[in-house]
Write a protein that holds these residues in place. Structure first.
Motif, short mmCIF file in Angstrom:
data_model
loop_
_atom_site.label_atom_id
_atom_site.label_comp_id
_atom_site.label_asym_id
_atom_site.label_seq_id
_atom_site.Cartn_x
_atom_site.Cartn_y
_atom_site.Cartn_z
N LEU A 1 4.40 1.56 -13.92
CA LEU A 1 4.67 0.62 -15.00
C LEU A 1 3.43 0.40 -15.85
CD1 LEU A 1 6.39 -1.64 -16.38
CD2 LEU A 1 5.52 -3.20 -14.60
N TRP A 2 2.29 0.16 -15.21
CA TRP A 2 1.05 -0.14 -15.92
C TRP A 2 0.62 1.04 -16.79
CZ3 TRP A 2 -1.78 -3.81 -17.70
CH2 TRP A 2 -3.13 -3.62 -18.01
N ARG A 3 0.68 2.25 -16.24
CA ARG A 3 0.28 3.45 -17.01
C ARG A 3 1.19 3.65 -18.21
NH1 ARG A 3 -0.39 5.82 -11.79
NH2 ARG A 3 1.57 6.94 -12.06
N ASN A 4 2.49 3.43 -18.02
CA ASN A 4 3.42 3.59 -19.14
C ASN A 4 3.14 2.58 -20.25
OD1 ASN A 4 5.08 5.74 -18.09
ND2 ASN A 4 6.80 4.77 -19.15
N LEU A 5 2.91 1.34 -19.86
CA LEU A 5 2.64 0.29 -20.85
C LEU A 5 1.33 0.56 -21.58
CD1 LEU A 5 3.72 -2.87 -18.83
CD2 LEU A 5 4.93 -1.83 -20.76
N GLN A 6 0.31 0.97 -20.83
CA GLN A 6 -0.98 1.25 -21.45
C GLN A 6 -0.91 2.46 -22.37
OE1 GLN A 6 -4.03 -0.70 -21.13
NE2 GLN A 6 -2.26 -1.97 -20.65
N GLY A 7 0.00 3.38 -22.07
CA GLY A 7 0.17 4.56 -22.92
C GLY A 7 1.08 4.31 -24.11
N GLY A 8 1.59 3.08 -24.24
CA GLY A 8 2.45 2.73 -25.37
C GLY A 8 3.88 3.21 -25.23
N HIS A 9 4.31 3.52 -24.00
CA HIS A 9 5.66 4.05 -23.80
C HIS A 9 6.65 3.00 -23.31
CE1 HIS A 9 3.87 7.95 -24.41
NE2 HIS A 9 3.07 7.80 -23.36
N GLY A 10 6.19 1.76 -23.14
CA GLY A 10 7.09 0.70 -22.70
C GLY A 10 7.43 0.80 -21.22
N ILE A 11 8.43 0.02 -20.81
CA ILE A 11 8.85 0.02 -19.40
C ILE A 11 9.54 1.34 -19.08
CG2 ILE A 11 10.37 -1.10 -17.73
CD1 ILE A 11 9.93 -3.71 -19.20
N PRO A 12 9.13 2.02 -18.03
CA PRO A 12 9.73 3.34 -17.71
C PRO A 12 11.15 3.20 -17.18
CG PRO A 12 8.19 2.69 -16.00
CD PRO A 12 8.06 1.66 -17.08
N PHE A 13 12.04 4.04 -17.68
CA PHE A 13 13.42 4.07 -17.19
C PHE A 13 13.57 5.06 -16.03
CE2 PHE A 13 13.87 2.42 -21.44
CZ PHE A 13 14.85 1.45 -21.31
N TRP A 14 12.66 6.01 -15.95
CA TRP A 14 12.79 7.09 -14.98
C TRP A 14 11.41 7.44 -14.45
CZ3 TRP A 14 16.96 9.08 -12.70
CH2 TRP A 14 16.86 10.32 -12.05
N ARG A 15 11.36 7.81 -13.17
CA ARG A 15 10.10 8.24 -12.57
C ARG A 15 10.18 9.72 -12.25
NH1 ARG A 15 7.64 4.42 -7.96
NH2 ARG A 15 6.17 6.16 -8.06
N GLU A 16 9.31 10.49 -12.86
CA GLU A 16 9.30 11.93 -12.62
C GLU A 16 8.31 12.32 -11.52
OE1 GLU A 16 8.42 13.68 -16.36
OE2 GLU A 16 10.39 13.20 -17.24
N VAL B 1 0.83 -1.20 0.00
CA VAL B 1 0.00 0.00 0.00
C VAL B 1 0.86 1.25 0.00
CG1 VAL B 1 -1.75 1.28 1.29
CG2 VAL B 1 -1.86 -1.22 1.19
N ALA B 2 1.93 1.23 0.81
CA ALA B 2 2.75 2.43 0.99
C ALA B 2 3.64 2.74 -0.21
CB ALA B 2 3.62 2.27 2.24
N GLN B 3 4.09 1.69 -0.91
CA GLN B 3 5.07 1.93 -1.97
C GLN B 3 4.83 1.14 -3.25
OE1 GLN B 3 9.11 1.12 -0.86
NE2 GLN B 3 9.93 1.49 -2.89
N HIS B 4 4.69 -0.17 -3.14
CA HIS B 4 4.79 -1.01 -4.33
C HIS B 4 3.60 -0.86 -5.28
CE1 HIS B 4 8.33 -2.55 -2.50
NE2 HIS B 4 7.68 -3.14 -1.51
N HIS B 5 2.43 -0.57 -4.75
CA HIS B 5 1.29 -0.37 -5.65
C HIS B 5 1.53 0.83 -6.56
CE1 HIS B 5 -2.84 -0.67 -7.05
NE2 HIS B 5 -2.93 0.64 -6.91
N ALA B 6 2.08 1.89 -5.99
CA ALA B 6 2.39 3.07 -6.81
C ALA B 6 3.48 2.77 -7.82
CB ALA B 6 2.81 4.23 -5.91
N THR B 7 4.50 2.00 -7.40
CA THR B 7 5.60 1.66 -8.30
C THR B 7 5.09 0.84 -9.49
OG1 THR B 7 7.16 1.65 -6.46
CG2 THR B 7 7.83 0.50 -8.46
N PRO C 1 -3.56 -4.93 -14.41
CA PRO C 1 -3.46 -3.80 -13.46
C PRO C 1 -2.86 -4.30 -12.15
CG PRO C 1 -5.64 -3.89 -14.46
CD PRO C 1 -4.95 -5.16 -14.85
N PRO C 2 -2.16 -3.45 -11.42
CA PRO C 2 -1.47 -3.89 -10.20
C PRO C 2 -2.36 -4.61 -9.20
CG PRO C 2 -0.76 -1.69 -10.79
CD PRO C 2 -1.88 -2.03 -11.72
N GLU C 3 -3.60 -4.11 -9.01
CA GLU C 3 -4.46 -4.73 -8.01
C GLU C 3 -4.89 -6.14 -8.42
OE1 GLU C 3 -6.93 -2.15 -10.76
OE2 GLU C 3 -5.05 -1.97 -9.62
#
Length: 211
Positions: free
Chosen positions: A52-67, A42-48, A95-97
Motif C-alpha cells: 500500500l505504502w509503495r503504491n501511494l508513494q508512487g502516485g498509483h493510489g490504493i492497489p486493487f491487485w497484488r502481483e 512480521v510474517a504477513q501484515h508488514h508486507a501487505t 510508512p508501515p513501521e
C-alpha cells in the motif's frame, strides 16, 4: 461532588484515553521493534501494508491487485488488507513501521471508549461504565492478539461490543437515530477483516431481539 458528577460524561472518556496513553503509549515508539518473529505482523501484515505504502508513494493510489504474491492476489478486497478501514488510516500517510504503534494504541483507546458506551446501553452509572472501559481496554483477548499481531482480528474485538450497544439502544429507544447507529456500527464491523466475532454477535443479538 455534584460538579464532578455532572462532568462524568466528559471526564470518564478522557480518563480512559489518558490511561491508554500512560500505560500503552510506548507502542507509539517501540511496537515495530518489539514484534516477535512469530508475530503475524512480521510474517504477513508488514508486507501487505508495504505494498500500500509503495503504491501511494508512487502516485498509483490504493492497489486493487497484488502481483508480488504467487500468480497474483486481490489487494483492496482482500479481507486482511484493511486498506480502507478507518482506524488504519495512518498507514495511508506513514510508512508501515511508523504507523504500527499508533494504530495499535488507537485500538486500545477505542476499546475503552466502546465499553464505556456499552455500559451506558446497559443502563449502568458513570463509575461502573468507567470500570467497564478499563475492563475492555485490559481485555485479555485483545492484549493477546496485539502480541500475536493479528491486525484483522483486533478491529472485531474492539467494535463488536459497539454493535451490541447500538442494538440495545435501539431496543430501548426504537426510532430512526437508534436504527442509524445500529446500521453504522454494523457497517464498521463488516468493514473489519475478521467476521467470525461479528457472526457470533449477530446470532446472539438476534436471540435478544426475539426475546
Amino acid at each position: 461532588m455534584e460538579g464532578l458528577a455532572r462532568r462524568w460524561p466528559v471526564l470518564g472518556p478522557l480518563a480512559l484515553v489518558a490511561v491508554a496513553a500512560a500505560l500503552f503509549g510506548g507502542v507509539w515508539f517501540h511496537a515495530a521493534e518489539g514484534q516477535s518473529v512469530c508475530s503475524d505482523i512480521v510474517a504477513q501484515h508488514h508486507a501487505t501494508k508495504s505494498v500500500l505504502w509503495r503504491n501511494l508513494q508512487g502516485g498509483h493510489g490504493i492497489p486493487f491487485w497484488r502481483e508480488d504474491q504467487l500468480s497474483g492476489t486481490p489487494a483492496l478486497t482482500h479481507p486482511q488488507s484493511l486498506y480502507t478501514y478507518p482506524l488504519h488510516a495512518l498507514y495511508l500517510v506513514l510508512p508501515p513501521e511508523r504507523a504500527l504503534g499508533p494504530t495499535l494504541w488507537l485500538h486500545l483507546a477505542a476499546a475503552g471508549l466502546v465499553f464505556w458506551v456499552l455500559g451506558g446501553a446497559l443502563g449502568l452509572g458513570y463509575p461502573a461504565r468507567f470500570v467497564m472501559g478499563l475492563a475492555g481496554m485490559f481485555n485479555f483477548k485483545l492484549l493477546a492478539i496485539h502480541f500475536s499481531g493479528w491486525l484483522p482480528v483486533i478491529p472485531g474485538v474492539v467494535f463488536v461490543p459497539l454493535l451490541m450497544a447500538a442494538v440495545l439502544y435501539l431496543l430501548d429507544r426504537p426510532g430512526l437515530p437508534g436504527l442509524v447507529c445500529a446500521a453504522l456500527a454494523g457497517a464498521l464491523c463488516l468493514h473489519t477483516g475478521h467476521l467470525q466475532l461479528f457472526y457470533y454477535a449477530v446470532l446472539f443479538l438476534t436471540v435478544c431481539v426475539v426475546v
